[in-house]
Design a protein around this motif. Structure first.
Motif, PDB file in Angstrom:
ATOM      1  N   VAL A   6      17.614  36.459  42.439  1.00 41.90           N
ATOM      2  CA  VAL A   6      19.240  36.044  42.246  1.00 41.90           C
ATOM      3  C   VAL A   6      20.279  37.251  42.288  1.00 41.90           C
ATOM      4  CG1 VAL A   6      21.172  36.066  39.965  1.00 41.90           C
ATOM      5  CG2 VAL A   6      18.811  34.489  40.018  1.00 41.90           C
ATOM      6  N   ILE A   7      21.225  36.248  43.076  1.00 38.92           N
ATOM      7  CA  ILE A   7      22.807  38.385  43.455  1.00 38.92           C
ATOM      8  C   ILE A   7      23.675  37.851  42.275  1.00 38.92           C
ATOM      9  CG2 ILE A   7      24.689  38.685  44.987  1.00 38.92           C
ATOM     10  CD1 ILE A   7      22.112  37.193  47.356  1.00 38.92           C
ATOM     11  N   THR A   8      23.758  38.994  41.999  1.00 42.17           N
ATOM     12  CA  THR A   8      25.437  38.939  41.434  1.00 42.17           C
ATOM     13  C   THR A   8      25.993  40.110  41.961  1.00 42.17           C
ATOM     14  OG1 THR A   8      24.599  40.633  39.242  1.00 42.17           O
ATOM     15  CG2 THR A   8      23.899  38.305  39.089  1.00 42.17           C
ATOM     16  N   ASP A   9      27.549  39.580  42.386  1.00 41.27           N
ATOM     17  CA  ASP A   9      28.075  40.747  42.857  1.00 41.27           C
ATOM     18  C   ASP A   9      29.587  40.849  43.036  1.00 41.27           C
ATOM     19  OD1 ASP A   9      28.216  42.798  44.837  1.00 41.27           O
ATOM     20  OD2 ASP A   9      26.960  42.321  46.055  1.00 41.27           O
ATOM     21  N   HIS A  10      30.393  41.470  43.572  1.00 33.25           N
ATOM     22  CA  HIS A  10      31.494  40.979  43.479  1.00 33.25           C
ATOM     23  C   HIS A  10      32.443  41.893  45.070  1.00 33.25           C
ATOM     24  CE1 HIS A  10      33.303  45.403  42.572  1.00 33.25           C
ATOM     25  NE2 HIS A  10      32.081  45.698  42.772  1.00 33.25           N
ATOM     26  N   HIS A  11      31.438  42.303  45.716  1.00 33.27           N
ATOM     27  CA  HIS A  11      32.307  42.238  47.378  1.00 33.27           C
ATOM     28  C   HIS A  11      32.046  41.465  48.108  1.00 33.27           C
ATOM     29  CE1 HIS A  11      29.531  46.587  45.942  1.00 33.27           C
ATOM     30  NE2 HIS A  11      30.811  46.907  46.271  1.00 33.27           N
ATOM     31  N   GLU A  12      32.994  42.081  48.981  1.00 31.83           N
ATOM     32  CA  GLU A  12      33.879  40.812  50.078  1.00 31.83           C
ATOM     33  C   GLU A  12      32.492  39.829  50.531  1.00 31.83           C
ATOM     34  OE1 GLU A  12      36.280  39.308  50.763  1.00 31.83           O
ATOM     35  OE2 GLU A  12      37.628  40.854  50.110  1.00 31.83           O
TER      36      GLU A  12
ATOM     37  N   THR B 102      35.870  28.874  42.720  1.00 28.34           N
ATOM     38  CA  THR B 102      36.598  28.228  41.808  1.00 28.34           C
ATOM     39  C   THR B 102      37.629  29.139  40.812  1.00 28.34           C
ATOM     40  OG1 THR B 102      35.792  26.649  40.705  1.00 28.34           O
ATOM     41  CG2 THR B 102      36.798  25.824  42.847  1.00 28.34           C
ATOM     42  N   TYR B 103      36.652  30.050  40.139  1.00 26.47           N
ATOM     43  CA  TYR B 103      36.921  30.340  39.244  1.00 26.47           C
ATOM     44  C   TYR B 103      38.136  31.857  38.983  1.00 26.47           C
ATOM     45  CZ  TYR B 103      35.351  33.873  35.043  1.00 26.47           C
ATOM     46  OH  TYR B 103      35.579  34.785  33.980  1.00 26.47           O
ATOM     47  N   PRO B 104      39.106  31.369  37.922  1.00 30.81           N
ATOM     48  CA  PRO B 104      40.218  31.648  37.849  1.00 30.81           C
ATOM     49  C   PRO B 104      40.789  33.234  38.235  1.00 30.81           C
ATOM     50  CG  PRO B 104      40.028  30.755  35.568  1.00 30.81           C
ATOM     51  CD  PRO B 104      38.909  31.107  37.100  1.00 30.81           C
ATOM     52  N   PHE B 105      39.469  33.779  37.430  1.00 28.93           N
ATOM     53  CA  PHE B 105      39.834  35.454  38.867  1.00 28.93           C
ATOM     54  C   PHE B 105      39.275  35.871  39.287  1.00 28.93           C
ATOM     55  CE2 PHE B 105      39.485  39.634  36.730  1.00 28.93           C
ATOM     56  CZ  PHE B 105      40.632  40.325  36.794  1.00 28.93           C
ATOM     57  N   SER B 106      39.184  36.552  40.089  1.00 31.49           N
ATOM     58  CA  SER B 106      38.534  37.105  41.215  1.00 31.49           C
ATOM     59  C   SER B 106      38.815  38.760  41.875  1.00 31.49           C
ATOM     60  CB  SER B 106      39.315  36.728  42.835  1.00 31.49           C
ATOM     61  OG  SER B 106      40.189  36.782  42.768  1.00 31.49           O
ATOM     62  N   SER B 107      38.679  39.141  40.203  1.00 34.78           N
ATOM     63  CA  SER B 107      38.551  40.844  40.611  1.00 34.78           C
ATOM     64  C   SER B 107      37.586  41.655  39.497  1.00 34.78           C
ATOM     65  CB  SER B 107      40.738  41.403  40.107  1.00 34.78           C
ATOM     66  OG  SER B 107      41.026  40.652  40.978  1.00 34.78           O
ATOM     67  N   LEU B 108      36.874  40.543  39.130  1.00 31.02           N
ATOM     68  CA  LEU B 108      36.228  41.772  38.221  1.00 31.02           C
ATOM     69  C   LEU B 108      34.949  42.522  39.214  1.00 31.02           C
ATOM     70  CD1 LEU B 108      34.286  38.205  37.136  1.00 31.02           C
ATOM     71  CD2 LEU B 108      35.060  39.824  35.424  1.00 31.02           C
TER      72      LEU B 108
ATOM     73  N   VAL C 205      30.445  41.041  36.858  1.00 36.66           N
ATOM     74  CA  VAL C 205      29.706  39.432  36.897  1.00 36.66           C
ATOM     75  C   VAL C 205      28.479  40.158  36.371  1.00 36.66           C
ATOM     76  CG1 VAL C 205      28.751  38.445  38.929  1.00 36.66           C
ATOM     77  CG2 VAL C 205      30.690  39.554  39.572  1.00 36.66           C
ATOM     78  N   ALA C 206      28.214  40.285  36.476  1.00 34.73           N
ATOM     79  CA  ALA C 206      26.664  41.185  35.642  1.00 34.73           C
ATOM     80  C   ALA C 206      26.956  40.766  33.732  1.00 34.73           C
ATOM     81  CB  ALA C 206      26.411  42.663  35.793  1.00 34.73           C
ATOM     82  N   PHE C 207      28.101  40.678  33.971  1.00 35.69           N
ATOM     83  CA  PHE C 207      28.326  40.738  31.869  1.00 35.69           C
ATOM     84  C   PHE C 207      28.302  39.523  32.489  1.00 35.69           C
ATOM     85  CE2 PHE C 207      32.171  39.968  28.945  1.00 35.69           C
ATOM     86  CZ  PHE C 207      31.596  40.423  28.000  1.00 35.69           C
ATOM     87  N   LYS C 208      28.975  38.588  32.541  1.00 38.58           N
ATOM     88  CA  LYS C 208      29.098  37.499  33.046  1.00 38.58           C
ATOM     89  C   LYS C 208      27.912  36.068  33.266  1.00 38.58           C
ATOM     90  CE  LYS C 208      34.104  36.432  32.536  1.00 38.58           C
ATOM     91  NZ  LYS C 208      34.087  36.187  31.252  1.00 38.58           N
TER      92      LYS C 208
END
Length: 521
Positions: free
Chosen positions: A163-169, A189-195, A200-203
């Protein structure tokens, strides 16, 4: 050092008046908001809101439902899972937050943080093989993994779920994992893309628990710490997380975090986002930079106050060692740049050196980037001829895209627009330098490289009252895309100049329209 271009905003006087009247904000606060394009009462309310109820449903993230299903099944089967993190503040806080939560749910959970000096950035094949041999059946990445297609393929072939959780490009082709949760997925389509990565792990935790507010109350301090340290925009969800986290930080239930605050001399003091940026983050980052990220991870996971105090002291000591290495490399690079750098022609700096501490070159990059106002890539070459580099950039130059244009030269690379890491053979560094210079030549102008000082508005002497200045606190927490306000007053007369600190600072006595001010330069 490049001169800065002052960009002075001119808030609309009438809009400022209306905003101040209808919201109750002082004219100075209203002027700052208006200067930043927030000039209606509703826009101001939305922008400044720190209401936790404004956090979005975590299942709005693509693949979150799949991630939750996989994690729950592995917990139910009693199989071993490993959280694979990163060695910076974002990666460490993401690792510790998720591990603490999963263990509280009875999961057989361990963590793995690569050693910056021996493993490099991200997932590696040896790590995949080692973790499988140790019985790992589910690998959860945090703040990493989104570009590790080959390594994740190895993990799958060995028999691990991922399972990948990340916020990089993201690259065009995503890794073949059971779930890929990344707020920057092009199909998300998540409304906020700057986590941040920890965001993201918190989500994921919120989705597993089914209760976002209780998880925010429990982990806001660590999530805020990683968010600010990773220089994420402090708007939207991040503003809510950081505002709540700063409140929790002063009364944190995390014994390690409390001891770090004590050791840094910040216990019982007012804590702001600057406390994280300039006091806590450097101490945590120092552990990763010096190849000892496990010290910081243990600090945030331990329940033993005595052990926590010892670990906090060790982090502060590692920070002193980091500062020494940093200053040494900085002096070497400045000496070379005085000979090699032409501010009228060069749009990017690419330097390589033997024996540079690879854990420290990233922060030296940042200092050079600030000093010269252009993107910087520094590469440390080891005895085997392998170069491991870090890069930092400015807003007008996307470093990740620049590196992607040279991806055939790298053994590995990753990052985002403003920061990246890479591995390259020494005999390819000169070609890399040439190609990055050519890329910069066509993708950024010299005018765009001139650093800008953004000033919110011109002020008059009568505006600078205690009440007006204190009223600005409604804008906090500050950070990326919500900077501390900067004001300008022109045509002041200098009456007196007093040197301070062996001439390193100067105190000024100023006068304008009959009002006197003291200032420090």
């Amino acid at each position: 050092m490049r001169a800065k271009r002052w960009v002075i905003a001119s808030p609309d006087t009438e809009r400022v008046r209306v905003l101040s009247r209808e919201t109750g904000y002082t004219p100075l606060t209203a002027a700052v908001l208006s200067a930043r394009g927030i000039d209606t009462p509703q826009a101001a309310a939305d922008y400044l809101s720190c209401d936790a109820r404004g956090l979005h449903d975590p299942f709005g993230l693509t693949d979150m439902d799949k991630a939750v299903e996989v994690v729950r099944e592995v917990i139910d089967r009693g199989e071993k899972m490993v959280v694979y993190g990163d060695y910076d503040v974002d990666g460490i806080t993401a690792t510790c937050t998720l591990v603490d939560y999963l263990r509280s749910k009875g999961a057989k959970c361990e963590y793995y943080i690569p050693n910056r000096l021996t493993d490099g950035y991200g997932l590696t094949r040896p790590a995949m093989e080692q973790l499988y041999e140790q019985g790992t059946r589910l690998l959860i990445t945090v703040d990493s993994g989104i570009t590790a297609n080959e390594e994740i393929a190895v993990a799958r072939e060995l028999g691990m779920q991922v399972v990948i959780t990340d916020h990089h490009e993201c690259h065009e082709n995503l890794p073949d994992a059971q779930a890929v949760v990344d707020c920057k997925r092009t199909d998300d389509t998540y409304p906020f893309s700057s986590l941040a990565g920890v965001g993201v792990a918190f989500k994921l935790i919120c989705a597993l628990e089914g209760d976002t507010l209780s998880m925010l109350d429990r982990y806001a301090d660590l999530v805020a710490l990683g968010t600010v340290a990773d220089v994420m925009p402090i708007v939207g969800e991040n503003r809510i997380i950081v505002a709540e986290g700063l409140k929790k930080l002063s009364v944190t239930a995390n014994i390690g975090l409390e001891m770090l605050l004590r050791e840094a001399g910040m216990k019982n003091r007012r804590l702001t986002s600057s406390t994280i940026s300039y006091v806590l983050a450097p101490r945590i980052n120092a552990a990763g930079r010096m190849g000892k990220a496990e010290l910081a991870a243990e600090l945030f996971l331990t329940k033993d106050p005595i052990r926590a105090q010892a670990l906090a002291a060790e982090l502060c000591e590692q920070n002193k060692l980091r500062q020494s290495e940093e200053n040494k490399i900085l002096e070497q690079t400045l000496t070379r740049l005085r000979r090699e750098y032409n501010p009228l022609e060069d749009k990017i700096i690419v330097l390589a050196g033997e024996g540079w501490h690879q854990g420290v070159i990233g922060i030296v990059c940042s200092r050079l980037c600030d000093r010269y106002g252009c993107p910087v890539v520094l590469i440390s070459v080891d005895e085997d001829g392998v170069g491991k580099g870090s890069g930092r950039s400015i807003g007008s130059f996307n470093l990740f895209e620049a590196l992607t244009s040279c991806e055939d030269l790298f053994e590995r690379y990753g990052g985002h627009a403003l920061a990246a890491g890479l591995t390259v053979q020494a005999d390819r560094i000169e070609e890399l330098r040439t190609r990055l210079r050519k890329y910069a030549e066509t993708h950024v102008t010299m005018a765009e490289l001139v650093p800008q000082l953004h000033i919110d508005c011109m002020v008059q002497p009568e505006w600078l009252t205690q009440e007006n200045i204190e009223s600005l606190s409604v804008l906090e927490p500050y950070g990326m895309k919500n900077a501390e306000p900067v004001f300008c007053m022109k045509n002041m007369t200098v009456e007196e100049i007093t040197p301070l600190s062996s001439d390193r600072h100067v105190r000024l006595s100023l006068i304008k329209d009959g009002k006197r001010f003291s200032a420090i330069w």
